[in-house]
Design an enzyme around this catalytic site. Sequence first.
Site, PDB file in Angstrom:
ATOM      1  N   ASP A  94     -59.061 -68.267  -0.643  1.00  0.00           N
ATOM      2  CA  ASP A  94     -59.512 -67.347  -1.687  1.00  0.00           C
ATOM      3  C   ASP A  94     -59.077 -67.807  -3.078  1.00  0.00           C
ATOM      4  OD1 ASP A  94     -60.672 -64.662  -2.346  1.00  0.00           O
ATOM      5  OD2 ASP A  94     -58.654 -64.361  -3.151  1.00  0.00           O
TER       6      ASP A  94
ATOM      7  N   LYS B 144     -36.973 -59.138   0.325  1.00  0.00           N
ATOM      8  CA  LYS B 144     -36.085 -60.014  -0.469  1.00  0.00           C
ATOM      9  C   LYS B 144     -35.678 -59.429  -1.816  1.00  0.00           C
ATOM     10  CE  LYS B 144     -39.628 -63.009  -2.470  1.00  0.00           C
ATOM     11  NZ  LYS B 144     -40.178 -64.352  -2.428  1.00  0.00           N
TER      12      LYS B 144
ATOM     13  N   TRP C  70     -53.616 -66.805  -5.973  1.00  0.00           N
ATOM     14  CA  TRP C  70     -53.201 -66.033  -7.146  1.00  0.00           C
ATOM     15  C   TRP C  70     -51.705 -66.234  -7.438  1.00  0.00           C
ATOM     16  CZ3 TRP C  70     -50.808 -60.745  -7.333  1.00  0.00           C
ATOM     17  CH2 TRP C  70     -50.739 -60.265  -8.654  1.00  0.00           C
TER      18      TRP C  70
ATOM     19  N   GLU D 215     -44.034 -69.241   8.297  1.00  0.00           N
ATOM     20  CA  GLU D 215     -43.496 -67.958   8.787  1.00  0.00           C
ATOM     21  C   GLU D 215     -44.626 -66.921   8.890  1.00  0.00           C
ATOM     22  OE1 GLU D 215     -40.247 -66.374   6.397  1.00  0.00           O
ATOM     23  OE2 GLU D 215     -40.614 -64.349   7.165  1.00  0.00           O
TER      24      GLU D 215
ATOM     25  N   TYR E 208     -57.849 -66.947 -12.174  1.00  0.00           N
ATOM     26  CA  TYR E 208     -56.514 -67.368 -11.759  1.00  0.00           C
ATOM     27  C   TYR E 208     -56.089 -68.614 -12.538  1.00  0.00           C
ATOM     28  CZ  TYR E 208     -57.094 -64.219  -7.703  1.00  0.00           C
ATOM     29  OH  TYR E 208     -57.292 -63.136  -6.889  1.00  0.00           O
TER      30      TYR E 208
ATOM     31  N   TRP F 113     -56.052 -57.994   0.197  1.00  0.00           N
ATOM     32  CA  TRP F 113     -55.088 -58.785  -0.574  1.00  0.00           C
ATOM     33  C   TRP F 113     -53.687 -58.177  -0.609  1.00  0.00           C
ATOM     34  CZ3 TRP F 113     -53.255 -56.682  -5.303  1.00  0.00           C
ATOM     35  CH2 TRP F 113     -54.067 -55.762  -5.979  1.00  0.00           C
TER      36      TRP F 113
ATOM     37  N   ARG G 257     -41.601 -64.225  -7.365  1.00  0.00           N
ATOM     38  CA  ARG G 257     -42.720 -63.769  -8.211  1.00  0.00           C
ATOM     39  C   ARG G 257     -42.278 -62.756  -9.268  1.00  0.00           C
ATOM     40  NH1 ARG G 257     -48.386 -61.953  -5.599  1.00  0.00           N
ATOM     41  NH2 ARG G 257     -48.315 -64.154  -5.020  1.00  0.00           N
TER      42      ARG G 257
ATOM     43  N   LEU H 283     -48.025 -58.506   1.549  1.00  0.00           N
ATOM     44  CA  LEU H 283     -46.582 -58.288   1.350  1.00  0.00           C
ATOM     45  C   LEU H 283     -46.301 -57.536   0.045  1.00  0.00           C
ATOM     46  CD1 LEU H 283     -45.110 -61.763   2.452  1.00  0.00           C
ATOM     47  CD2 LEU H 283     -45.414 -59.674   3.804  1.00  0.00           C
ATOM     48  N   ALA H 284     -47.345 -56.957  -0.558  1.00  0.00           N
ATOM     49  CA  ALA H 284     -47.170 -56.308  -1.861  1.00  0.00           C
ATOM     50  C   ALA H 284     -46.437 -57.253  -2.812  1.00  0.00           C
ATOM     51  CB  ALA H 284     -46.458 -54.967  -1.737  1.00  0.00           C
TER      52      ALA H 284
HETATM   53  P1  NDP Z   1     -48.559 -61.360  -0.783  1.00  0.00           P
HETATM   54  O1  NDP Z   1     -48.410 -59.919  -1.023  1.00  0.00           O
HETATM   55  O2  NDP Z   1     -48.421 -61.828   0.616  1.00  0.00           O
HETATM   56  O3  NDP Z   1     -47.515 -62.115  -1.733  1.00  0.00           O
HETATM   57  C1  NDP Z   1     -47.372 -63.505  -1.636  1.00  0.00           C
HETATM   58  C2  NDP Z   1     -46.080 -63.922  -2.336  1.00  0.00           C
HETATM   59  O4  NDP Z   1     -44.952 -63.334  -1.675  1.00  0.00           O
HETATM   60  C3  NDP Z   1     -45.870 -65.415  -2.250  1.00  0.00           C
HETATM   61  O5  NDP Z   1     -46.534 -66.110  -3.265  1.00  0.00           O
HETATM   62  C4  NDP Z   1     -44.361 -65.507  -2.333  1.00  0.00           C
HETATM   63  O6  NDP Z   1     -43.973 -65.341  -3.699  1.00  0.00           O
HETATM   64  C5  NDP Z   1     -43.929 -64.305  -1.517  1.00  0.00           C
HETATM   65  N1  NDP Z   1     -43.811 -64.593  -0.088  1.00  0.00           N
HETATM   66  C6  NDP Z   1     -44.804 -64.970   0.768  1.00  0.00           C
HETATM   67  N2  NDP Z   1     -44.337 -65.108   2.010  1.00  0.00           N
HETATM   68  C7  NDP Z   1     -43.042 -64.819   1.968  1.00  0.00           C
HETATM   69  C8  NDP Z   1     -42.030 -64.773   2.960  1.00  0.00           C
HETATM   70  N3  NDP Z   1     -42.297 -65.063   4.216  1.00  0.00           N
HETATM   71  N4  NDP Z   1     -40.770 -64.421   2.571  1.00  0.00           N
HETATM   72  C9  NDP Z   1     -40.500 -64.116   1.287  1.00  0.00           C
HETATM   73  N5  NDP Z   1     -41.415 -64.133   0.297  1.00  0.00           N
HETATM   74  C10 NDP Z   1     -42.687 -64.469   0.630  1.00  0.00           C
HETATM   75  O7  NDP Z   1     -49.981 -61.878  -1.260  1.00  0.00           O
HETATM   76  P2  NDP Z   1     -50.567 -62.097  -2.750  1.00  0.00           P
HETATM   77  O8  NDP Z   1     -50.168 -61.003  -3.655  1.00  0.00           O
HETATM   78  O9  NDP Z   1     -50.262 -63.484  -3.156  1.00  0.00           O
HETATM   79  O10 NDP Z   1     -52.105 -61.944  -2.441  1.00  0.00           O
HETATM   80  C11 NDP Z   1     -52.735 -62.847  -1.544  1.00  0.00           C
HETATM   81  C12 NDP Z   1     -54.042 -63.306  -2.130  1.00  0.00           C
HETATM   82  O11 NDP Z   1     -54.917 -62.193  -2.304  1.00  0.00           O
HETATM   83  C13 NDP Z   1     -53.972 -63.940  -3.529  1.00  0.00           C
HETATM   84  O12 NDP Z   1     -53.571 -65.284  -3.505  1.00  0.00           O
HETATM   85  C14 NDP Z   1     -55.392 -63.791  -3.990  1.00  0.00           C
HETATM   86  O13 NDP Z   1     -56.186 -64.810  -3.408  1.00  0.00           O
HETATM   87  C15 NDP Z   1     -55.778 -62.437  -3.401  1.00  0.00           C
HETATM   88  N6  NDP Z   1     -55.621 -61.366  -4.413  1.00  0.00           N
HETATM   89  C16 NDP Z   1     -56.753 -60.718  -4.836  1.00  0.00           C
HETATM   90  C17 NDP Z   1     -56.696 -59.741  -5.789  1.00  0.00           C
HETATM   91  C18 NDP Z   1     -57.950 -59.066  -6.222  1.00  0.00           C
HETATM   92  O14 NDP Z   1     -57.929 -58.319  -7.202  1.00  0.00           O
HETATM   93  N7  NDP Z   1     -59.052 -59.288  -5.562  1.00  0.00           N
HETATM   94  C19 NDP Z   1     -55.423 -59.351  -6.422  1.00  0.00           C
HETATM   95  C20 NDP Z   1     -54.286 -60.064  -5.882  1.00  0.00           C
HETATM   96  C21 NDP Z   1     -54.404 -61.006  -4.914  1.00  0.00           C
HETATM   97  P3  NDP Z   1     -42.618 -65.937  -4.319  1.00  0.00           P
HETATM   98  O15 NDP Z   1     -42.088 -67.007  -3.414  1.00  0.00           O
HETATM   99  O16 NDP Z   1     -43.034 -66.444  -5.650  1.00  0.00           O
HETATM  100  O17 NDP Z   1     -41.706 -64.776  -4.440  1.00  0.00           O
END
Ligand code: NDP
Length: 328
Positions: A49, A220, A21, A294, A54, A209, A230, A212-213
């Site tokens: 997933d 950060k 996503w 990480e 998406y 899901w 994001r 990390l919100a």
């Molecule tokens: P997270 O809350 O883990 O957020 C991930 C995002 O956080 C990354 O894309 C990146 O964004 C940032 N990030 C990740 N790791 C780090 C780190 N170590 N340090 C700093 N920033 C970091 O998960 P998602 O919100 O992406 O959700 C995970 C999955 O869950 C999705 O891909 C999807 O498959 C599923 N999902 C399902 C939903 C549903 O309704 N069923 C809704 C939402 C998600 P950036 O670098 O851009 O800041």
Amino acid sequence: MEYRRLGSAGVKVSALSLGSWVTYGSQVDIDAAAAMLKAAYDQGVNFFDNAESYAGGKSEEIMGAALKKLGLRRSSYLVSTKFYWGLHEGPNEKNTLNRKYLMQAIDGSLKRFGLEYVDLVFCHRPDPNTPMEEVVWAMNDMVASGKALYWGTSEWSAEEIRQAWEIADRRNLRKPQMEQPQYNLLFRDRVEKEYQRLYGDIGLGLTTWSPLASGILSGKYAKGIPAGSRLSLPGYEWLKDRFPQDVLTSTAALDPIARDLGATASQLAIAWCVKNPHVSTVITGASRLEQLDENLKALDLVPKLTQPVLDAIDQALAPALAIMRNHV
Ligand code: NDP
């Protein structure tokens, strides 16, 4: 890697998995996706997933192309998709779980992925305008056709999940096996309270899901919005509005706790989700390989989450939790 059963199902998912996503289609292209899928797979991740909606279908195309490029054994990993939002504006093609939409949606997804079947298929949201009986029959038929192996729900209420399960039970149809809810340090109630009875009663599995919100729990955003992150992306202003500034700032309180354990705040937040035994798999997200590396190390931290550590986390985030509970 640790593997957990998907609730009462026989199939096992890695405790950490990887989703697409936001990232696929805007931050991650086919080559970057392949690099991250490979790194995750090499570390034991077996579930990837995705969803029809998406990047308007592009996310499935990218994942499919990346998996093809890697040539991984199909029986060694699971892929999911989800249906509800739709790709078109028609009255039967959007925000719906009607049978006609669902039946053509799975064919479209498989085509975009270039796969013969998906392992998990989710009803991405509940649809109050389609009878539950119709949804359950359609999902049963999707599984019976071999185009998906297990079906489940995403962000359904406990009552809706139980209703679907009971219809399937009465009619001897395939039952919903798993739910995909948000679960992280800031959003806990559904998984910890609302669904509590479903784990034992119907053997519900969870693919949770946003551990990390959306990156917020990495800390950060505590001092502003970094470029390229994001919350800075065009089209995601609504996401930023979900988190008041006081919440963004207060996530810095996780840092010292993580540091004392030789970890990062992101690892701490992810490990906290894994610690819940009702969670089958925590779906992580990453826009870069370094984040993925990480985050996958979070598993090492789980045994260090003793009660005093959990109490310290709760105390550190108490103000943020109080704000989030009153902020929809
Ligand atoms: P997270 O809350 O883990 O957020 C991930 C995002 O956080 C990354 O894309 C990146 O964004 C940032 N990030 C990740 N790791 C780090 C780190 N170590 N340090 C700093 N920033 C970091 O998960 P998602 O919100 O992406 O959700 C995970 C999955 O869950 C999705 O891909 C999807 O498959 C599923 N999902 C399902 C939903 C549903 O309704 N069923 C809704 C939402 C998600 P950036 O670098 O851009 O800041």
